[in-house]
Design a protein around this motif. Structure first.
Motif, PDB file in Angstrom:
ATOM      1  N   ALA A  60      48.264  86.324  20.922  1.00 45.47           N
ATOM      2  CA  ALA A  60      46.863  85.880  20.997  1.00 45.47           C
ATOM      3  C   ALA A  60      46.295  85.642  19.599  1.00 45.47           C
ATOM      4  CB  ALA A  60      46.028  86.906  21.738  1.00 45.47           C
ATOM      5  N   LEU A  61      46.671  86.475  18.643  1.00 47.39           N
ATOM      6  CA  LEU A  61      46.211  86.274  17.269  1.00 47.39           C
ATOM      7  C   LEU A  61      46.806  85.001  16.668  1.00 47.39           C
ATOM      8  CD1 LEU A  61      46.440  89.921  15.930  1.00 47.39           C
ATOM      9  CD2 LEU A  61      44.387  88.635  16.501  1.00 47.39           C
ATOM     10  N   ILE A  63      47.652  82.296  18.348  1.00 48.99           N
ATOM     11  CA  ILE A  63      46.943  81.176  18.976  1.00 48.99           C
ATOM     12  C   ILE A  63      45.568  81.002  18.345  1.00 48.99           C
ATOM     13  CG2 ILE A  63      45.888  80.382  21.138  1.00 48.99           C
ATOM     14  CD1 ILE A  63      48.278  81.684  22.584  1.00 48.99           C
ATOM     15  N   ALA A  64      44.863  82.108  18.112  1.00 50.12           N
ATOM     16  CA  ALA A  64      43.544  82.028  17.472  1.00 50.12           C
ATOM     17  C   ALA A  64      43.644  81.451  16.059  1.00 50.12           C
ATOM     18  CB  ALA A  64      42.902  83.414  17.443  1.00 50.12           C
ATOM     19  N   LEU A  65      44.674  81.852  15.308  1.00 54.23           N
ATOM     20  CA  LEU A  65      44.867  81.314  13.953  1.00 54.23           C
ATOM     21  C   LEU A  65      45.161  79.819  13.993  1.00 54.23           C
ATOM     22  CD1 LEU A  65      45.159  81.825  10.900  1.00 54.23           C
ATOM     23  CD2 LEU A  65      47.577  82.263  11.341  1.00 54.23           C
ATOM     24  N   TYR A  66      45.978  79.388  14.970  1.00 53.26           N
ATOM     25  CA  TYR A  66      46.275  77.959  15.103  1.00 53.26           C
ATOM     26  C   TYR A  66      45.003  77.170  15.429  1.00 53.26           C
ATOM     27  CZ  TYR A  66      47.937  73.584  17.039  1.00 53.26           C
ATOM     28  OH  TYR A  66      48.120  72.259  17.299  1.00 53.26           O
ATOM     29  N   LEU A  67      44.202  77.677  16.353  1.00 52.76           N
ATOM     30  CA  LEU A  67      42.968  76.965  16.709  1.00 52.76           C
ATOM     31  C   LEU A  67      42.001  76.916  15.528  1.00 52.76           C
ATOM     32  CD1 LEU A  67      42.423  78.280  20.337  1.00 52.76           C
ATOM     33  CD2 LEU A  67      43.250  76.037  19.613  1.00 52.76           C
ATOM     34  N   TRP A  68      41.920  77.996  14.779  1.00 56.62           N
ATOM     35  CA  TRP A  68      41.058  78.023  13.604  1.00 56.62           C
ATOM     36  C   TRP A  68      41.546  77.012  12.561  1.00 56.62           C
ATOM     37  CZ3 TRP A  68      41.236  82.137   9.291  1.00 56.62           C
ATOM     38  CH2 TRP A  68      40.190  81.943   8.409  1.00 56.62           C
TER      39      TRP A  68
END
Length: 110
Positions: A60-61, A63-68
């Motif tokens: 999940a982290l 994925i969040a880093l990729y979206l950011w």
């Protein structure tokens, strides 16, 4: 077990960049071929139950880093979201492939 050779070759190819040194490798799509071989090995490992099918705890982290990174790069450049997403997908794809194949040393036991 079956996915480790493909993953190790893919990681070595991405970081050593032999296609920039040897001109004959420029015309061959090596990264997609190695990624497909790694995915095939991962599917075989999943079918033989050598790796578990659930994602890594910190997925999940990632994925969040990729979206950011996707949002920040899109806002900072004039490129389209689709182009930026394709360029940035290499690192998360490599992460998920390594995280799924190298869960434990269970796959290396004979």
């Amino acid at each position: 077990m079956f996915s480790l050779p493909g993953v190790l070759t893919l990681v070595a190819f991405i970081y050593l960049r032999p296609h920039e040194v040897f001109p004959f490798l420029r015309s061959v799509p090596c990264i997609p071929i190695l990624f497909a071989a790694s995915l095939l090995g991962l599917v075989l490992d999943l079918r033989l139950r050598l790796v578990r099918p659930w994602p890594a705890p910190h997925a999940a982290l990632a994925i969040a880093l990729y979206l950011w990174a996707l949002v920040a790069t899109t806002l900072g450049s004039s490129a389209s979201v689709a182009h930026v997403a394709v360029v940035l997908i290499v690192s998360p794809a490599l992460y998920f492939l390594v995280a799924q194949t190298a869960q434990s040393f269970r796959a290396l036991e004979s």
